[in-house]
Design a protein around this motif. Structure first.
Motif, PDB file in Angstrom:
ATOM      1  N   PHE A   2     -48.658  -6.026  -5.823  1.00 35.96           N
ATOM      2  CA  PHE A   2     -47.396  -6.746  -5.917  1.00 35.96           C
ATOM      3  C   PHE A   2     -46.342  -5.976  -5.130  1.00 35.96           C
ATOM      4  CE2 PHE A   2     -47.065  -3.704  -9.412  1.00 35.96           C
ATOM      5  CZ  PHE A   2     -45.763  -3.226  -9.285  1.00 35.96           C
ATOM      6  N   ALA A   3     -45.280  -6.677  -4.787  1.00 37.99           N
ATOM      7  CA  ALA A   3     -44.130  -6.064  -4.116  1.00 37.99           C
ATOM      8  C   ALA A   3     -42.870  -6.778  -4.603  1.00 37.99           C
ATOM      9  CB  ALA A   3     -44.251  -6.174  -2.596  1.00 37.99           C
ATOM     10  N   ILE A   4     -41.835  -5.982  -4.870  1.00 32.59           N
ATOM     11  CA  ILE A   4     -40.558  -6.512  -5.338  1.00 32.59           C
ATOM     12  C   ILE A   4     -39.483  -6.088  -4.349  1.00 32.59           C
ATOM     13  CG2 ILE A   4     -38.886  -6.558  -7.218  1.00 32.59           C
ATOM     14  CD1 ILE A   4     -41.140  -5.736  -9.113  1.00 32.59           C
ATOM     15  N   GLU A   5     -38.790  -7.059  -3.766  1.00 34.10           N
ATOM     16  CA  GLU A   5     -37.722  -6.793  -2.805  1.00 34.10           C
ATOM     17  C   GLU A   5     -36.380  -7.228  -3.422  1.00 34.10           C
ATOM     18  OE1 GLU A   5     -38.519  -8.670   0.906  1.00 34.10           O
ATOM     19  OE2 GLU A   5     -40.628  -8.051   0.941  1.00 34.10           O
ATOM     20  N   LEU A   6     -35.451  -6.259  -3.529  1.00 33.54           N
ATOM     21  CA  LEU A   6     -34.115  -6.535  -4.059  1.00 33.54           C
ATOM     22  C   LEU A   6     -33.065  -6.020  -3.076  1.00 33.54           C
ATOM     23  CD1 LEU A   6     -34.572  -5.376  -7.781  1.00 33.54           C
ATOM     24  CD2 LEU A   6     -34.735  -7.694  -6.886  1.00 33.54           C
ATOM     25  N   PRO A   7     -31.965  -6.736  -2.914  1.00 33.21           N
ATOM     26  CA  PRO A   7     -30.914  -6.235  -2.023  1.00 33.21           C
ATOM     27  C   PRO A   7     -30.112  -5.122  -2.719  1.00 33.21           C
ATOM     28  CG  PRO A   7     -30.250  -8.320  -2.984  1.00 33.21           C
ATOM     29  CD  PRO A   7     -31.656  -8.074  -3.448  1.00 33.21           C
ATOM     30  N   TYR A   8     -29.833  -4.100  -1.960  1.00 30.46           N
ATOM     31  CA  TYR A   8     -29.050  -2.987  -2.516  1.00 30.46           C
ATOM     32  C   TYR A   8     -27.647  -3.452  -2.890  1.00 30.46           C
ATOM     33  CZ  TYR A   8     -26.782   1.555  -2.917  1.00 30.46           C
ATOM     34  OH  TYR A   8     -26.096   2.643  -3.383  1.00 30.46           O
ATOM     35  N   SER A   9     -27.145  -4.400  -2.120  1.00 25.97           N
ATOM     36  CA  SER A   9     -25.768  -4.839  -2.362  1.00 25.97           C
ATOM     37  C   SER A   9     -25.597  -5.436  -3.746  1.00 25.97           C
ATOM     38  CB  SER A   9     -25.364  -5.868  -1.297  1.00 25.97           C
ATOM     39  OG  SER A   9     -26.263  -6.977  -1.330  1.00 25.97           O
ATOM     40  N   LEU A  10     -26.649  -6.008  -4.334  1.00 27.35           N
ATOM     41  CA  LEU A  10     -26.547  -6.621  -5.651  1.00 27.35           C
ATOM     42  C   LEU A  10     -27.170  -5.772  -6.754  1.00 27.35           C
ATOM     43  CD1 LEU A  10     -27.393 -10.369  -4.814  1.00 27.35           C
ATOM     44  CD2 LEU A  10     -25.148  -9.303  -5.063  1.00 27.35           C
ATOM     45  N   PHE A  11     -28.119  -4.907  -6.410  1.00 31.97           N
ATOM     46  CA  PHE A  11     -28.852  -4.181  -7.455  1.00 31.97           C
ATOM     47  C   PHE A  11     -28.774  -2.663  -7.295  1.00 31.97           C
ATOM     48  CE2 PHE A  11     -30.779  -8.367  -7.334  1.00 31.97           C
ATOM     49  CZ  PHE A  11     -30.915  -8.676  -8.667  1.00 31.97           C
ATOM     50  N   GLY A  12     -28.017  -2.186  -6.300  1.00 34.18           N
ATOM     51  CA  GLY A  12     -27.916  -0.755  -6.125  1.00 34.18           C
ATOM     52  C   GLY A  12     -27.361  -0.063  -7.362  1.00 34.18           C
ATOM     53  N   ASN A  13     -28.032   1.029  -7.784  1.00 31.42           N
ATOM     54  CA  ASN A  13     -27.619   1.826  -8.944  1.00 31.42           C
ATOM     55  C   ASN A  13     -27.619   1.025 -10.247  1.00 31.42           C
ATOM     56  OD1 ASN A  13     -26.871   4.534  -7.801  1.00 31.42           O
ATOM     57  ND2 ASN A  13     -25.527   3.214  -6.568  1.00 31.42           N
ATOM     58  N   ASN A  14     -28.375  -0.089 -10.261  1.00 34.60           N
ATOM     59  CA  ASN A  14     -28.346  -0.922 -11.466  1.00 34.60           C
ATOM     60  C   ASN A  14     -29.745  -1.427 -11.829  1.00 34.60           C
ATOM     61  OD1 ASN A  14     -27.011  -2.151 -13.641  1.00 34.60           O
ATOM     62  ND2 ASN A  14     -26.804  -4.098 -12.541  1.00 34.60           N
ATOM     63  N   THR A  15     -30.771  -0.626 -11.577  1.00 34.39           N
ATOM     64  CA  THR A  15     -32.141  -1.012 -11.948  1.00 34.39           C
ATOM     65  C   THR A  15     -32.742   0.062 -12.838  1.00 34.39           C
ATOM     66  OG1 THR A  15     -33.150   0.043 -10.005  1.00 34.39           O
ATOM     67  CG2 THR A  15     -32.470  -2.271  -9.794  1.00 34.39           C
ATOM     68  N   GLN A  16     -33.658  -0.373 -13.712  1.00 35.27           N
ATOM     69  CA  GLN A  16     -34.393   0.532 -14.571  1.00 35.27           C
ATOM     70  C   GLN A  16     -35.761  -0.065 -14.845  1.00 35.27           C
ATOM     71  OE1 GLN A  16     -32.374   0.909 -18.320  1.00 35.27           O
ATOM     72  NE2 GLN A  16     -32.320  -1.304 -18.707  1.00 35.27           N
ATOM     73  N   GLY A  17     -36.702   0.786 -15.204  1.00 35.23           N
ATOM     74  CA  GLY A  17     -38.061   0.345 -15.448  1.00 35.23           C
ATOM     75  C   GLY A  17     -39.047   1.199 -14.674  1.00 35.23           C
ATOM     76  N   GLN A  18     -40.293   0.753 -14.605  1.00 30.41           N
ATOM     77  CA  GLN A  18     -41.324   1.528 -13.919  1.00 30.41           C
ATOM     78  C   GLN A  18     -41.082   1.615 -12.419  1.00 30.41           C
ATOM     79  OE1 GLN A  18     -45.092  -0.231 -15.076  1.00 30.41           O
ATOM     80  NE2 GLN A  18     -45.245   1.065 -16.888  1.00 30.41           N
TER      81      GLN A  18
END
Length: 846
Positions: free
Chosen positions: A302-318
């Motif tokens: 699997f691969a998960i792509e998120l934009p830094y502009s919306l999720f930077g410094n705001n993710t948690q988990g494995q």
């Protein structure tokens, strides 16, 4: 215009720059670069609004805007990490011409009903900003963007350009990219590699501070080997607002994936409530455009792509915290940092009713450093570092050598390389271990378009340069549409039967007559018209049925069928020798019954086939013939009398037997074998001398209905020839004994003859004792003998009797008590014997 404004452009002055420590979006916090910020003080040319009419023109960035005699100069400002420049006057002097208005104003009126307060700014166009200075004095500032320095992303991927909020300039950002593959191996958003073998359901990514309703990506792992040592991904779960998307591996260790939304199986492509799901090569992609987010899953990785502009410094988990810093990627739910990510991964379990018991993950015992990857991936090494993928590949190959999980490490590496613009055709170098089979009509390509061109998208420019591996339409064909997985040579129509049709082609599908037309609607259908006649089923037993028409499956055939169970007539019960025959008259359904002779004979409630024996009685031989009695319709029984034997041996005569068809040969005379073996036949009571020996007399006696033959030897009295005169010796009339002529028979001779005759013994089957009837002779020696008697009925019985060995003349008084019947019979026997003796005496006296 009735209202005019004074346009002020900054005058030329030396730009003052000062170093500023700034962290560019997507760069590591340890790196900084110098940029210019702010603008320099400048002089303004003031034009009296009452004397001069000024027209504002929108110019592209970098163009010069003048008002009257004013020239341009440059002032420098900073927005984000880009450098913005304005164009000041360039007349070489800093001077300001001011015209004092007759009436002071605090606002700037550009157009009727468009008034801006002092200090208020607005965008004109093409990155040109206008600021209301005061009293209709407007400053126009064109924005000029200078490229910021390119940062280095900790996950090894290339940074991306992101447009600033003003829409004019851009800056660099390191997007969040998390991958997982194999059994399983993880690469966090910031590029930290670790392996984790848990078999529960875990959080891959959630927001720390919730900005999106019900958002998160989760993974369901399971132990995929018999030893429960390693785990494999089974289901990837994506939640967004009201929808839950599950990408589930249909069969372990395969690329077969089924997609459900809110537990309902869906067909791809799917689009609803801001979530789009489609196929891209071998991957299933969940795309949420609002979040600029994509999740890819193919059953093995699997691969998960998120934009830094919306999720930077705001993710948690494995997948860790997306901030371009690996130091905090092993963060626990409480915000603390674990010693390693294997320990951290255990703490991100979520409640899964299907897994009430979950075991903690296993920490790998070995890691590989300073390793190299297969030569075929060398073109990608400069873009994506291979060491972590190679370590995962070696781990899978050693721990589970029989599952071919190392293919997933190579696959995810190739996918990451393709995402960076480097396509590697690697599967053909695995000696068939990592081959990918395509469905019929498709062919495998290592480098294909992210979105395959279709008949619907033909002619549209695809600006994406990225490629993916997967199954694509062969050369010379194209995909008909994204939701219709059919390759066509010409873009005609494809209906629900998934068969390509050319424009103008007519066909029938789902019992509709259709035609493929070029235009918006494509396939146009109308109900199929059937030309058929209705039938009426009359007559007993008939009913109407509908059958498939082989010539036209849409138009059924109506026919009449016969069901004999609906008939009321019942088969009759026929008499013996007859059977029920039925036939159906032409045009009818129900049978007609009749009793037909079976061609057999009948006797005493039994049937007999022709040429078989029929027992009528034992005196007849009967057989069933093929001849038929016209009146009874039964075969005739022919009988013949049983043939009887008409010949009996000498001494026997045929006598009728009660209950028997034929008489039986019954002995009526005694058959005696003489000394010379000749046969002598005597009737009961007859005497006869032996033809060759007059001293032997044969007799036949009937004793209790049994014929007994006896042989008597005449004993001659003592004879002395010397006492006879010569010539006087002669034989007695019996021809046995010698005597002197003319000599009379003495009383003693007669007495001896009488004794001899009386000594004749007869067996008595009713008694084992002798009847003492002799007055001069008795037995002196006897023996008990056994004989087997044959009875008239054909059976045999054993009998004992007293056999006289010797006898002598004695005075005997017989006083045995007898019944009247036995006494009478004894008297008769005695009389018979006396008669025989008298006859013998008469013979001797002659």
């Amino acid at each position: 215009m009735t209202t005019s404004a004074t346009v002020i452009t900054p005058t030329t002055s030396p730009a003052s720059t000062s170093p500023v420590s700034t962290t560019t979006s997507g760069t590591t916090p340890t790196e900084s670069f110098t940029t210019t910020s702010g603008t320099t003080p400048s002089s303004f040319i003031t034009i009296n609004a009452t004397t001069t009419s000024t027209t504002l023109e929108t110019l592209p960035p970098g163009s010069t805007t003048t008002s009257g005699p004013t020239a341009t100069s440059t002032a420098v400002t900073t927005t984000g990490s880009s450098t913005h420049s304005t164009t000041p006057p360039v007349n070489g002097s800093s001077s300001t011409t001011s015209l004092t208005p007759t009436t002071p104003k605090k606002t700037c009126t550009i157009f009727p009903n468009e008034t801006y307060e002092q200090g208020e700014s607005w965008w004109l166009c093409n990155c040109t900003k206008a600021i209301c200075i005061e009293d209709n004095i407007v400053e126009v500032i064109p924005v000029i963007c200078n490229p910021p320095p390119k940062p280095t992303c900790s996950n090894g991927l290339s940074p991306v350009q992101v447009i600033d909020k003003d829409g004019c300039c851009w800056h660099w950002e390191c997007d969040c990219y998390c991958t997982g593959w194999g059994d399983p191996h993880y690469m966090t958003f910031d590029g930290l590699y670790y392996s984790y073998q848990g078999n529960c359901t875990y959080v891959l990514v959630e927001e720390i501070n919730k900005t999106v309703d019900n958002f998160g990506v989760y993974i369901d792992n399971y132990h995929c080997d018999s030893r429960d040592v390693v785990s494999c991904p089974r289901t990837l779960i994506v939640r967004h607002e009201t929808q839950e998307v599950r990408l589930r591996t249909a069969q372990p260790n395969t690329l077969q994936v089924e997609v459900t939304v809110n537990n309902q199986l869906v067909a791809l492509p799917y689009k609803k409530f801001g979530v789009s799901i489609y196929e891209s090569g071998i991957n299933r992609v969940v795309d949420i455009p609002e979040l600029k987010m994509k999740v890819l899953y193919n059953g093995l990785s699997f691969a998960i792509e998120l934009p830094y502009s919306l999720f930077g410094n705001n993710t948690q988990g494995q997948c860790g915290t997306c901030n371009n810093n690996t130091a905090d990627d092993c963060m626990l739910p409480n915000g603390n940092i674990a010693a390693n990510c294997e320990t951290m991964a255990d703490h991100w379990q979520v409640v899964d009713p299907s897994k009430p018991q979950c075991s903690p993950g296993l920490v790998p015992t070995r890691t590989l450093k300073n390793v190299w990857i297969i030569h075929v991936f060398k073109p990608c090494h400069a873009f994506v570092e291979p060491e972590k993928y190679y370590a995962a590949c070696v781990f899978d190959s050693c721990v589970l050598p029989n599952l071919d999980l190392e293919c997933s490490s190579l696959q995810i590496y190739a996918t990451t390389c393709a995402d960076q613009g480097v396509c590697i055709d690697w599967r053909k170098h695995t000696n068939g271990v990592c081959t990918h089979e395509c469905p019929p009509g498709k062919e495998y390509r290592a480098c294909g378009p992210i979105k395959e061109m279709t008949c619907k998208s033909r002619g549209q420019n695809d600006t994406s340069t990225k490629q993916v591996e997967g199954c694509f339409c062969p050369n010379g064909t194209m995909l008909y549409d994204s939701g219709i997985d059919v390759c066509v040579k010409t873009c005609g129509c494809v209906g629900v039967d998934m068969i390509p049709r050319e424009f103008g082609e007519k066909f029938t599908v789902d019992c509709q007559d259709c035609v493929c037309l070029e235009g918006e609607h494509g396939i146009v259908c109308e109900p199929h018209v059937c030309d058929q006649k209705k039938v009426t089923c009359d007559g007993e037993g008939f009913y109407e049925v509908t059958e498939v028409n082989p010539a036209d499956s849409c138009c059924p055939l109506f026919t009449c069928k016969c069901n004999t169970s609906l008939c009321t007539a019942k088969a009759p019960k026929c008499s013996l020798g007859f059977e029920v025959h039925s036939y159906i008259p032409s045009g009818q359904c129900c049978p007609v019954y009749q009793c037909v002779a079976k061609g057999v004979c009948v006797h005493e409630n039994a049937e007999f086939l022709p040429n078989s024996s029929v027992f009528v009685d034992k005196c007849q031989n009967c057989v069933c013939t093929n001849d038929v009695n016209v009146s009874t319709q039964l075969n005739i029984i022919s009988c013949e009398r049983v043939p009887c034997n008409t010949y009996c041996q000498p001494g026997y005569e045929i006598k009728p037997v009660k209950g028997e068809c034929c008489g039986k040969c019954v002995q009526t005379k005694c058959i005696i074998r003489t000394a010379d073996n000749s046969e002598l036949i005597l009737s009961p009571g007859d005497f006869k001398n032996d033809p060759h020996n007059n001293c032997t007399i044969y007799s036949c006696v009937d004793v209790h209905s049994q014929l007994i033959a006896s042989t008597s030897e005449i004993t001659c009295p003592a004879f002395n020839e010397d006492s006879c005169k010569p010539g006087t010796i002669s034989f007695l009339p019996n021809g046995c004994c010698k005597t002197c002529k003319y000599a009379s028979v003495s009383e003693s001779t007669i007495q001896r003859m009488n004794c001899l005759l009386k000594s004749t013994h007869f067996p008595d089957k009713f008694a084992n004792s002798m009847d003492h009837t002799c007055s001069c002779c008795r037995e002196t020696g006897t023996t008990e003998k056994h004989v087997v008697l044959k009875c008239p009925g054909g059976h045999s019985m054993s009998h004992k009797y007293i056999y006289v060995e010797s006898c002598s003349c004695q005075d005997t008084e017989c006083s045995r008590p007898q019944s009247n019947e036995l006494q009478k019979k004894a008297e008769n026997d005695k009389a018979s014997t006396l008669n025989r003796i008298k006859r013998a005496i008469s013979l001797t006296s002659k």
